[in-house]
Design a protein around this motif. Structure first.
Motif, PDB file in Angstrom:
ATOM      1  N   HIS A 281       4.383  -0.003  -1.938  1.00  0.00           N
ATOM      2  CA  HIS A 281       3.683  -1.070  -2.643  1.00  0.00           C
ATOM      3  C   HIS A 281       4.587  -2.298  -2.737  1.00  0.00           C
ATOM      4  CE1 HIS A 281       2.073  -2.759  -6.678  1.00  0.00           C
ATOM      5  NE2 HIS A 281       1.443  -3.316  -5.656  1.00  0.00           N
TER       6      HIS A 281
ATOM      7  N   PHE B  70      -1.788  -3.203  -3.116  1.00  0.00           N
ATOM      8  CA  PHE B  70      -2.062  -2.530  -4.382  1.00  0.00           C
ATOM      9  C   PHE B  70      -1.436  -1.132  -4.323  1.00  0.00           C
ATOM     10  CE2 PHE B  70      -5.509  -5.599  -4.026  1.00  0.00           C
ATOM     11  CZ  PHE B  70      -5.596  -6.113  -5.320  1.00  0.00           C
ATOM     12  N   PRO B  71      -1.161  -0.539  -5.470  1.00  0.00           N
ATOM     13  CA  PRO B  71      -0.556   0.809  -5.467  1.00  0.00           C
ATOM     14  C   PRO B  71      -1.592   1.882  -5.147  1.00  0.00           C
ATOM     15  CG  PRO B  71      -0.901   0.067  -7.728  1.00  0.00           C
ATOM     16  CD  PRO B  71      -1.273  -1.095  -6.841  1.00  0.00           C
TER      17      PRO B  71
ATOM     18  N   THR C 248       1.577  -1.855   1.163  1.00  0.00           N
ATOM     19  CA  THR C 248       0.278  -2.085   0.528  1.00  0.00           C
ATOM     20  C   THR C 248       0.339  -3.214  -0.488  1.00  0.00           C
ATOM     21  OG1 THR C 248       0.638  -0.498  -1.287  1.00  0.00           O
ATOM     22  CG2 THR C 248      -0.263   0.368   0.788  1.00  0.00           C
TER      23      THR C 248
ATOM     24  N   ALA D 245      -7.261  -2.584  -2.214  1.00  0.00           N
ATOM     25  CA  ALA D 245      -6.977  -1.351  -2.955  1.00  0.00           C
ATOM     26  C   ALA D 245      -7.560  -0.131  -2.253  1.00  0.00           C
ATOM     27  CB  ALA D 245      -7.524  -1.455  -4.376  1.00  0.00           C
TER      28      ALA D 245
ATOM     29  N   GLY E 283       2.880  -5.574  -2.809  1.00  0.00           N
ATOM     30  CA  GLY E 283       2.032  -6.663  -3.269  1.00  0.00           C
ATOM     31  C   GLY E 283       1.462  -7.447  -2.096  1.00  0.00           C
ATOM     32  N   ASN E 284       0.626  -8.412  -2.416  1.00  0.00           N
ATOM     33  CA  ASN E 284       0.015  -9.256  -1.392  1.00  0.00           C
ATOM     34  C   ASN E 284       0.737 -10.598  -1.324  1.00  0.00           C
ATOM     35  OD1 ASN E 284      -2.191  -7.854  -0.122  1.00  0.00           O
ATOM     36  ND2 ASN E 284      -3.253  -7.905  -2.090  1.00  0.00           N
TER      37      ASN E 284
ATOM     38  N   HIS F 109       0.305  -3.773   7.008  1.00  0.00           N
ATOM     39  CA  HIS F 109       0.118  -4.204   5.619  1.00  0.00           C
ATOM     40  C   HIS F 109      -1.365  -4.163   5.276  1.00  0.00           C
ATOM     41  CE1 HIS F 109      -0.365  -6.994   2.189  1.00  0.00           C
ATOM     42  NE2 HIS F 109       0.783  -6.462   1.815  1.00  0.00           N
TER      43      HIS F 109
END
Length: 364
Positions: free
Chosen positions: A151, A143-144, A141, A123, A153-154, A119
């Motif tokens: 993707h 960010f995209p 990730t 960005a 998100g966090n 993960h």
């Protein structure tokens, strides 16, 4: 199924998303084990893992030849430690969250044929994750950023999810503006050097409309408090705020660095911000994080040195005091790109990799 092993560097930026995933896995009845370095002791009491293991780690970047040799030796020792540990744990998946302490467990897992998920919070992919990304089963990730990653998100802490339910305080024309300022270990000093002098440039009637909450280094605490008192600004200053998500929710504007966790929390809660990326970073990850929120209209970016100066900051604060409705609009735009269920999304990816490995399907 064996436990899910989480590998994370021993700082909040890496451990907070790992903590969120661990809580999600535990809620699903799945065991989670953490592998980190010796810095994890600060977080060990509250980290929701069935077990926490410290392993040797080292970095080979940004050092002279003796440092690189020492780093290689530490890396090799860490890989051996992790191979023995993983052989005992027999994990279903090993999930890495970045930072050089993740390299030994992630490499040990790939050598042993254990499924792996990486993960990336920022960005721009960090150096350790770039090194590992071609070797793991799947990349997720925050960010995209493309490049084949999913993707999700966090993942954010439960306290952030709770704070996101709190409405933004009302602010009327001529009313009080709640300003939250924090910079973490690499930003508290510059915030103390810039923000009070910026407020000093505001007319007295505008300073009287500000209520400041600011993280300040212990050694600067008395001087910053004295300066705000001299300016007639209502201020609460402290080296650390345990309830930072609630304070974000209670703010109209936040001035902060642009670390991945900070940006994710601001977007999930939905508050306007002035982001000051950490300068000098090789990967410029904070600048990339800030640019995404700014492009969505949820933040303004001020570069340290050239833009984050008392006169320019005073100008922006004056404009926000004149048109506070702008802050509500910025907060809504930040909230629109926040991902509150990132931990659940990441857990789905992790379990999908585990399931694919168990059934013998490819996971890349």
């Amino acid at each position: 199924m064996g436990p899910i092993v989480l590998a994370a560097g021993g700082t909040g930026g890496h451990l907070f998303p790992a903590e969120s995933l661990a809580r999600e896995l535990k809620a699903r009845g799945l065991p989670a084990v953490l592998i980190s370095d010796d810095r994890v002791t600060e977080f060990a009491a509250t980290f929701p893992a069935d077990a926490i293991h410290q392993v040797t780690s080292g970095t080979v970047t940004g050092q002279g030849l003796p440092g690189k040799i020492k780093g290689v030796i530490a890396l090799g020792q860490g890989i051996l430690e992790c191979r023995r540990l993983l052989a005992t744990l027999k994990p279903a998946v090993v999930v890495g969250f970045g930072g050089y302490p993740t390299v030994p467990p992630m490499l040990a897992a790939t050598f042993a044929g254990i499924p792996t998920v990486l993960h990336e919070q920022n960005a721009v992919m960090g150096r350790a994750n770039r090194f590992l990304s071609k070797r793991v089963s799947r990349v997720a990730t925050g960010f995209p950023i493309g490049g084949g990653g999913i993707h999700v998100g966090n993942p954010v802490r439960q306290s952030v999810i709770n704070a996101a339910l709190l409405p933004m305080p009302l602010i009327e024309s001529g009313g009080i503006l709640n300003l939250l300022v924090f910079g973490g270990s690499q930003g508290a000093r510059i915030m103390g050097e810039i923000v009070p002098p910026a407020l000093a440039l505001l007319p007295l009637e505008k300073r009287a409309r500000l209520k400041v909450t600011q993280q300040v280094r212990q050694e600067d605490l008395d001087s910053v408090r004295a300066e705000y008192a001299r300016l007639g600004v209502a201020a609460e200053c402290s080296p650390f705020f345990r309830d930072l998500p609630e304070r974000m929710a209670g703010s109209h504007l936040v001035i902060a660095r642009a670390g991945a966790s900070t940006v994710a929390e601001l977007c999930v809660i939905g508050r306007a911000s002035i982001l000051v990326p950490l300068p000098g970073a090789l990967d410029q990850d904070q600048a990339a994080n800030a640019a995404i929120v700014a492009a969505a209209g949820g933040a303004e970016v001020m570069r340290q040195g050239s833009q984050f100066t008392p006169p320019l900051l005073a100008e922006r604060l004056s404009a926000f005091l004149d048109g506070p409705e702008t802050l509500a609009a910025m907060g809504a735009k930040a909230h629109a790109i926040g991902i509150h269920d990132a931990a659940s999304r990441l857990a789905d990816v992790v379990l999908d990799v585990a399931g694919a490995a168990k059934s013998g399907h490819a996971t890349t």
